[in-house]
Write a protein that holds these residues in place. Structure first.
Motif, mmCIF file in Angstrom:
data_model
loop_
_atom_site.group_PDB
_atom_site.id
_atom_site.type_symbol
_atom_site.label_atom_id
_atom_site.label_comp_id
_atom_site.label_asym_id
_atom_site.label_seq_id
_atom_site.Cartn_x
_atom_site.Cartn_y
_atom_site.Cartn_z
ATOM 1 N N THR A 555 5.591 -0.730 -21.358
ATOM 2 C CA THR A 555 4.932 -0.278 -22.589
ATOM 3 C C THR A 555 3.639 -1.041 -22.827
ATOM 4 O OG1 THR A 555 7.051 0.333 -23.584
ATOM 5 C CG2 THR A 555 5.194 -0.010 -25.082
ATOM 6 N N GLU A 556 3.692 -2.360 -22.679
ATOM 7 C CA GLU A 556 2.485 -3.170 -22.851
ATOM 8 C C GLU A 556 1.426 -2.797 -21.820
ATOM 9 O OE1 GLU A 556 4.693 -7.272 -24.427
ATOM 10 O OE2 GLU A 556 4.312 -6.942 -22.288
ATOM 11 N N HIS A 557 1.886 -2.572 -20.603
ATOM 12 C CA HIS A 557 0.978 -2.215 -19.521
ATOM 13 C C HIS A 557 0.253 -0.908 -19.815
ATOM 14 C CE1 HIS A 557 -0.381 -1.283 -15.436
ATOM 15 N NE2 HIS A 557 0.173 -0.104 -15.613
ATOM 16 N N ARG A 558 0.983 0.101 -20.239
ATOM 17 C CA ARG A 558 0.374 1.403 -20.524
ATOM 18 C C ARG A 558 -0.682 1.295 -21.609
ATOM 19 N NH1 ARG A 558 6.010 4.872 -20.370
ATOM 20 N NH2 ARG A 558 5.902 5.465 -18.152
ATOM 21 N N ARG A 559 -0.406 0.506 -22.620
ATOM 22 C CA ARG A 559 -1.348 0.381 -23.736
ATOM 23 C C ARG A 559 -2.614 -0.371 -23.308
ATOM 24 N NH1 ARG A 559 0.067 -2.323 -28.335
ATOM 25 N NH2 ARG A 559 -1.195 -0.881 -29.571
ATOM 26 N N SER A 560 -2.447 -1.481 -22.585
ATOM 27 C CA SER A 560 -3.621 -2.266 -22.193
ATOM 28 C C SER A 560 -4.452 -1.546 -21.138
ATOM 29 C CB SER A 560 -3.206 -3.653 -21.706
ATOM 30 O OG SER A 560 -2.384 -3.563 -20.561
ATOM 31 N N PHE A 561 -3.776 -0.784 -20.247
ATOM 32 C CA PHE A 561 -4.536 -0.023 -19.253
ATOM 33 C C PHE A 561 -5.312 1.108 -19.918
ATOM 34 C CE2 PHE A 561 -4.862 3.438 -16.076
ATOM 35 C CZ PHE A 561 -5.719 2.787 -15.193
ATOM 36 N N ALA A 562 -4.715 1.769 -20.894
ATOM 37 C CA ALA A 562 -5.432 2.819 -21.628
ATOM 38 C C ALA A 562 -6.671 2.243 -22.298
ATOM 39 C CB ALA A 562 -4.507 3.456 -22.661
ATOM 40 N N ALA A 563 -6.525 1.056 -22.887
ATOM 41 C CA ALA A 563 -7.686 0.409 -23.514
ATOM 42 C C ALA A 563 -8.756 0.104 -22.476
ATOM 43 C CB ALA A 563 -7.239 -0.873 -24.220
ATOM 44 N N TYR A 564 -8.339 -0.281 -21.286
ATOM 45 C CA TYR A 564 -9.282 -0.586 -20.206
ATOM 46 C C TYR A 564 -10.063 0.662 -19.793
ATOM 47 C CZ TYR A 564 -10.814 -2.605 -15.714
ATOM 48 O OH TYR A 564 -11.550 -3.066 -14.657
ATOM 49 N N VAL A 565 -9.363 1.791 -19.637
ATOM 50 C CA VAL A 565 -10.021 3.047 -19.273
ATOM 51 C C VAL A 565 -11.053 3.427 -20.333
ATOM 52 C CG1 VAL A 565 -9.678 5.529 -18.944
ATOM 53 C CG2 VAL A 565 -8.083 3.892 -17.907
ATOM 54 N N LEU A 566 -10.706 3.258 -21.606
ATOM 55 C CA LEU A 566 -11.617 3.634 -22.691
ATOM 56 C C LEU A 566 -12.811 2.686 -22.779
ATOM 57 C CD1 LEU A 566 -9.056 4.730 -25.416
ATOM 58 C CD2 LEU A 566 -10.620 6.178 -24.126
ATOM 59 N N GLU A 567 -12.602 1.414 -22.440
ATOM 60 C CA GLU A 567 -13.730 0.479 -22.437
ATOM 61 C C GLU A 567 -14.762 0.884 -21.389
ATOM 62 O OE1 GLU A 567 -12.624 -3.614 -22.113
ATOM 63 O OE2 GLU A 567 -11.247 -3.528 -23.817
ATOM 64 N N TYR A 568 -14.280 1.272 -20.223
ATOM 65 C CA TYR A 568 -15.199 1.730 -19.180
ATOM 66 C C TYR A 568 -15.890 3.028 -19.604
ATOM 67 C CZ TYR A 568 -15.501 -1.077 -14.946
ATOM 68 O OH TYR A 568 -15.843 -2.036 -14.032
ATOM 69 N N HIS A 569 -15.141 3.892 -20.259
ATOM 70 C CA HIS A 569 -15.729 5.148 -20.727
ATOM 71 C C HIS A 569 -16.825 4.880 -21.763
ATOM 72 C CE1 HIS A 569 -16.175 9.206 -22.229
ATOM 73 N NE2 HIS A 569 -15.816 8.806 -23.437
ATOM 74 N N ASP A 570 -16.574 3.959 -22.665
ATOM 75 C CA ASP A 570 -17.574 3.649 -23.689
ATOM 76 C C ASP A 570 -18.844 3.058 -23.066
ATOM 77 O OD1 ASP A 570 -15.903 4.579 -25.650
ATOM 78 O OD2 ASP A 570 -15.138 2.597 -26.218
ATOM 79 N N LEU A 571 -18.677 2.231 -22.031
ATOM 80 C CA LEU A 571 -19.847 1.684 -21.357
ATOM 81 C C LEU A 571 -20.619 2.801 -20.655
ATOM 82 C CD1 LEU A 571 -21.582 -0.683 -20.361
ATOM 83 C CD2 LEU A 571 -19.959 -0.978 -18.469
ATOM 84 N N TRP A 572 -19.915 3.664 -19.958
ATOM 85 C CA TRP A 572 -20.565 4.790 -19.266
ATOM 86 C C TRP A 572 -21.286 5.683 -20.266
ATOM 87 C CZ3 TRP A 572 -19.792 10.010 -19.982
ATOM 88 C CH2 TRP A 572 -20.377 10.858 -19.027
ATOM 89 N N ARG A 573 -20.614 5.971 -21.378
ATOM 90 C CA ARG A 573 -21.206 6.866 -22.387
ATOM 91 C C ARG A 573 -22.445 6.242 -23.016
ATOM 92 N NH1 ARG A 573 -17.448 8.259 -27.355
ATOM 93 N NH2 ARG A 573 -17.812 6.029 -27.654
ATOM 94 N N GLY A 574 -22.387 4.911 -23.247
ATOM 95 C CA GLY A 574 -23.533 4.239 -23.847
ATOM 96 C C GLY A 574 -24.776 4.315 -22.985
ATOM 97 N N VAL A 575 -24.567 4.359 -21.663
ATOM 98 C CA VAL A 575 -25.705 4.470 -20.747
ATOM 99 C C VAL A 575 -26.143 5.921 -20.599
ATOM 100 C CG1 VAL A 575 -26.520 4.059 -18.396
ATOM 101 C CG2 VAL A 575 -24.951 2.434 -19.480
ATOM 102 N N SER A 576 -25.187 6.802 -20.373
ATOM 103 C CA SER A 576 -25.521 8.193 -20.045
ATOM 104 C C SER A 576 -26.076 8.962 -21.233
ATOM 105 C CB SER A 576 -24.283 8.914 -19.505
ATOM 106 O OG SER A 576 -23.243 8.916 -20.468
ATOM 107 N N GLU A 577 -25.772 8.507 -22.458
ATOM 108 C CA GLU A 577 -26.230 9.244 -23.630
ATOM 109 C C GLU A 577 -27.580 8.773 -24.155
ATOM 110 O OE1 GLU A 577 -23.162 9.184 -26.550
ATOM 111 O OE2 GLU A 577 -21.821 10.521 -25.409
ATOM 112 N N ILE A 578 -28.206 7.842 -23.453
ATOM 113 C CA ILE A 578 -29.526 7.372 -23.875
ATOM 114 C C ILE A 578 -30.545 8.498 -23.795
ATOM 115 C CG2 ILE A 578 -31.432 5.838 -23.212
ATOM 116 C CD1 ILE A 578 -29.329 3.798 -22.430
#
Length: 723
Positions: A555-578
Motif C-alpha cells: 500500500t505504501e509502495h503504490r502511493r509513493s510510486f504514484a506520487a513519483y509518476v506525478l512529480e515527473y509529469h509535473d516537471l514534463w508539463r512545466g517544460v512542455s507548456e511554456i
C-alpha cells in the motif's frame, strides 16, 4: 598483504610454529625519532597485542626502520602509523588524543602489522599467515586503524568537523536527517525565473543551508579517505573486539617546525613536539553509514557521498538477534568488490576470517598464490555449488562487459579467464544482490553438475555448469543502464545534466509501445515495473531485505510510486507548456509523459493513490536496487529488470537451485536457430541448450508465491549447459 614486490627480510625472520605469529615491540620515542623495535614470536592467543590496520600506499615511497638491529624498508604509510602509535595514547578532550608524555615514561608498545610481522619474501609463510589473519585480528586487544596524516591545517579542520558531526548526528539521526534535507533544495535555472533558488529562502534558511553544506562537505571528504577503499579493512575492522580510527596533523605542519615524516628532525634545539590524534570509534562510523543508506539514499546520491562504501564493510559483519551472521560469506565477497586490492586473489583471502567461510568445519578455499584469480574464483564458486547444491554464488555475477564466447580454455598467463557463471570479484561492482521476496524455483537441486577442470591447467577446457529448468521468454527491448543520479525528480537544469533525462518516461516508452500491444492493462504493467525496480515490497510476516528495496508495504509502495509518476509529469508539463522549446531541450524531452500515456481511468487511480503521499519512500527503496541495471520488455510483453549487459535476443530462464530468475545468452553450440527451436519444443520434452550466463533478473509477473515450477506458467522445459 598488498605488496607483492616487498624486499626480502630474511635476517629478521625465523620459522614460526603452528598457530603462532610475530609481534613487533616498538620502542617509545618522540615524533622525529627513528622507528626502533624487535620482532617477538608468540602464540596468537598469547600475550596481549594491538593490530594495526592501514593502507600500504605507494610502494615506491618507503622509510627505513631498525628491527632486531637490522635496517628494513617499509612503506611511508606504515611508518606514519608506527610514528603515531609508538606509545599508548591517553584520552583528551573533543575526541582528540594527546601524546605529549615524554618518551622515557612511555612503555614499549606491542603491535602486529602485516608488512613487519610476516616474512613477505617467504611464500609458504605468507600463505599460512594469510589463513590465520582472521584469528590474528580477532585475538588482538584492539585494532588501531590509521587513516593517514591530515593534509595541513585545513585538512585537520575538516577531519575534526566530520568526527564531531558524526558523533552529534548519531545522537538523534532522524533529527539530523530532517536538518540535512534542506540540501535537497537544488540550484534551479528556469527558462523564465531567477537562477538561484536560494534567493527564495529566508535569511534563517539560507544560514541553515550553508551550515549543513559545510558539515556534509566535511563528511564527504572523510569518506573519501583512501583507508575506506581497501579490501583488507573488511576483515580487520569486522573481527576487532574494538576498532578505533585515528588521524593526525604532523607536528611539523601545525607548528611550522621540522621537515616532515619521522627521521627528519626539526630545528636544532627545538622542543620535541606533541602529536595530537583525532579519533572516532569504527562502530559509530559504521552505524552512521548504515543509517544513511537505509534512510537517506537520495541525500547520499545527491551529495555524492561515499559513505555507502563504509556501509558495505559494516554489512559483512552484521549479526542477527541470535548472534549468527546476517550476511553469508558470498554476499560479503560481493559487497567487498568495490574496494581496492593489489592482488586480486586477496579478495577471497581477505575474508577467510568470516564465520561462514567454513563449510563442515573446513575453509571454503585455501590460500594459493600460484594460481590465477580466474582459477581461484572458479574453485570457490565450484566448492559452494558442490557443497550446497544451489546456485546462490552464480546469482552474484555482475559482468562489467559482455562475457566472451570465444575463450573456452584455461590460460595461466591470463588471470581474467573464467567461466561466465563465476563472479569476477575483481571487476567493478555497483549492484546490490537481487533478492526478490518471492523465490523463482526450488533453492537446491541435487542434479546440478560441474563438468570439467577447475585447476586451470593450460589448454584444458573451462568447466561447464549443467542445470535444468524452463525458458520463460525472449527479451525484445532493453533500456539504457540506470544511474542513481537519474532517479530524483528536480528541475529542468538538473534533468538536462542527467545521463538519462526523464528516465522514467523513456523507460515507459520502451515498455508500453503504441503498436502491437493494444488492449494491455496499462496500470497492471506500470505496477509490474514499480515492483521490479525496488525488488518487491515488504508485507507482514515476510523477511525484510536489509540491503535494498522491500522497505515499504504494498500500500505504501503504490502511493509513493504514484506520487513519483506525478512529480515527473509535473516537471514534463512545466517544460512542455511554456510554448516554445529549443532544439537542445527537445532532444531529451519526451513527446509525452508516462502519465499522459495512460487511459483516463488509470490517471484517476494514480491521482487518488498519490493524494497526501510523497515519492520519498519509493526513491529510498529503489535507488540502490536499480543502480547499474536495465529494464527490459520480452516478446510477450513481460517487464523485468536485469544485468547491465543484457541485450535483445537474450532469454529469461527459471532454473532449479536458483531462488531468482536468470538471463542466458544462447550460443552457436546449441544450433543456428536456437530461439525458434526452444519455442517449438514440446511441453513435456526438455530442450538441450548451450549458453552464456548474463546475470540474475526479476520479472514480477512470473513470480508467484509457492509456485516454483515453470510449467505452471506454460514455460518450456530445458537443460542448460552454461559455459
Amino acid at each position: 598483504m598488498d605488496d607483492p614486490d616487498s624486499p626480502p627480510y630474511l635476517k629478521c625472520y625465523h620459522s614460526l610454529a603452528p598457530e603462532c605469529c610475530r609481534v613487533f615491540e616498538l620502542e617509545p620515542g618522540n615524533f622525529s625519532d627513528p622507528i626502533v623495535g624487535r620482532l617477538v614470536p608468540q602464540a596468537i592467543a598469547g600475550q596481549p597485542y594491538e593490530a594495526v590496520s592501514y593502507v600500504w600506499g605507494d610502494p615506491r615511497k618507503r622509510r627505513d626502520v631498525t628491527i632486531n638491529g637490522t635496517t628494513l624498508s617499509i612503506t611511508a604509510n606504515l611508518y606514519a602509523a608506527l610514528t603515531a602509535f609508538r606509545h599508548e595514547p591517553q584520552s583528551g578532550n573533543s575526541g582528540s588524543l594527546n601524546t605529549s608524555t615524554g618518551s622515557a615514561q612511555r612503555p614499549v608498545r606491542r603491535l602486529w602489522a602485516d608488512a613487519l610481522c610476516i616474512n613477505q619474501a617467504d611464500l609458504a609463510e605468507r600463505t599460512t599467515q594469510v589463513e590465520l589473519m582472521g584469528h590474528i585480528f580477532a585475538s588482538a586487544r584492539r585494532v588501531l586503524a590509521w587513516l593517514g596524516w591530515e593534509e595541513g591545517k585545513e585538512g585537520r579542520r575538516q577531519a575534526q568537523a566530520a568526527i564531531r558531526f558524526i558523533r552529534f548526528f548519531m545522537k538523534d539521526p532522524e533529527a539530523g536527517l530532517r536538518d540535512a534535507r534542506i540540501l535537497l533544495i537544488h540550484q534551479d535555472v528556469t527558462l523564465t525565473g531567477p537562477p538561484d533558488r536560494l534567493a527564495f529562502l529566508s535569511e534563517r534558511d539560507r544560514r541553515r543551508f550553508k551550515e549543513q553544506a559545510r558539515k556534509w562537505e566535511a563528511v564527504k571528504l572523510f569518506f573519501k579517505t583512501e583507508y575506506f577503499h581497501r579490501t583488507w579493512i573488511v576483515q580487520e575492522l569486522g573481527l576487532a573486539r574494538e576498532a578505533i580510527m585515528y588521524t593526525a596533523l604532523k607536528p611539523a605542519d601545525r607548528a611550522g617546525v621540522g621537515k616532515g615524516l619521522g627521521g627528519e628532525d626539526g630545528a636544532a634545539g627545538s622542543k620535541p613536539q606533541a602529536l595530537e590524534l583525532d579519533c572516532i570509534n569504527w562502530s559509530l562510523v559504521g552505524r552512521f553509514a548504515r543509517f544513511l543508506d537505509f534512510s537517506a539514499a537520495s541525500l547520499v546520491t545527491h551529495l555524492g557521498l561515499l559513505s555507502w562504501v563504509a556501509h558495505h564493510v559494516w554489512m559483512v559483519w552484521e549479526m542477527k538477534e541470535d548472534g549468527t551472521p546476517d550476511c553469508d560469506f558470498l554476499t560479503g565477497m560481493h559487497w567487498a568488490r568495490i574496494l581496492g586490492v593489489t592482488d586480486a586473489r586477496d579478495r577471497v583471502y581477505a575474508l577467510l576470517g568470516h564465520p561462514l567461510a567454513r563449510i563442515d568445519g573446513y575453509l571454503v578455499i585455501k590460500p594459493d598464490y600460484t594460481a590465477t584469480r580466474g582459477v581461484i574464483y572458479t574453485r570457490l564458486a565450484a566448492n559452494f555449488i558442490r557443497k550446497t547444491k544451489n546456485l546462490c554464488v552464480v546469482n552474484l555475477v555482475d559482468h562489467e562487459d559482455d562475457p566472451c564466447v570465444e575463450v573456452r580454455e584455461w590460460d595461466p598467463h591470463n588471470d581474467s579467464i573464467m567461466p561466465s557463471w563465476v563472479p569476477d570479484w575483481h571487476s567493478i561492482n555497483r549492484t546490490t544482490p537481487l533478492n526478490y521476496p518471492i523465490i523463482a524455483a526450488k533453492v537446491a537441486d541435487a542434479e546440478i553438475r560441474i563438468i570439467g577442470d577447475t585447476e586451470g591447467a593450460k589448454g584444458t577446457s573451462l568447466p561447464h555448469l549443467l542445470v535444468r529448468g524452463w525458458v520463460v521468454d525472449e527479451i525484445s527491448a532493453v533500456s539504457p543502464c540506470m544511474e542513481t543520479t537519474d532517479f530524483p525528480v528536480t528541475n529542468l537544469t538538473r534533468e538536462q545534466a542527467k545521463k538519462n533525462p526523464f528516465w522514467l518516461d523513456r523507460v515507459w516508452e520502451m515498455i508500453f509501445v503504441a503498436d502491437g500491444l493494444a488492449g494491455r492493462d496499462a496500470l497492471a504493467i506500470l505496477e509490474t515495473l514499480s515492483l521490479a525496480l525496488p525488488l518487491g515490497t515488504w508485507e507482514k510476516g515476510q523477511p525484510v531485505n536489509k540491503v535494498a528495496g522491500s522497505q515499504q508495504t504494498l500500500t505504501e509502495h503504490r502511493r509513493s510510486f504514484a506520487a513519483y509518476v506525478l512529480e515527473y509529469h509535473d516537471l514534463w508539463r512545466g517544460v512542455s507548456e511554456i510554448g516554445w522549446v529549443d532544439a537542445e531541450i527537445q532532444s531529451y524531452l519526451p513527446a509525452r509523459s508516462l502519465y499522459n500515456s495512460l487511459p483516463a481511468a488509470a490517471q484517476t487511480e494514480l491521482r487518488q493513490r498519490a493524494e497526501g503521499a510523497t515519492s520519498e519512500g519509493f526513491l529510498e527503496s529503489m535507488t540502490w536496487s536499480s543502480m547499474c541495471r536495465i529494464v527490459y520488455r520480452t516478446a510477450s510483453g513481460l517487464i523485468g529488470m536485469g544485468s547491465r549487459v543484457t541485450r535483445p535476443g537474450d532469454f529469461v530462464c527459471r532454473v532449479q537451485g536458483s531462488p531468482v530468475l536468470m538471463t542466458m545468452r544462447f550460443i552457436k553450440d546449441s544450433g543456428a536457430s536456437q530461439g525458434a527451436k526452444v519455442k517449438t519444443e514440446s511441453r513435456d520434452k526438455s530442450a538441450s541448450i548451450s549458453c552464456l550466463y548474463i546475470g540474475p533478473t526479476v520479472v514480477p509477473a512470473r513470480l508467484k508465491r509457492n509456485v516454483v515450477i515453470g510449467r505452471d506458467f506454460n514455460e518450456r522445459a530445458a537443460r542448460f549447459r552454461i559455459v
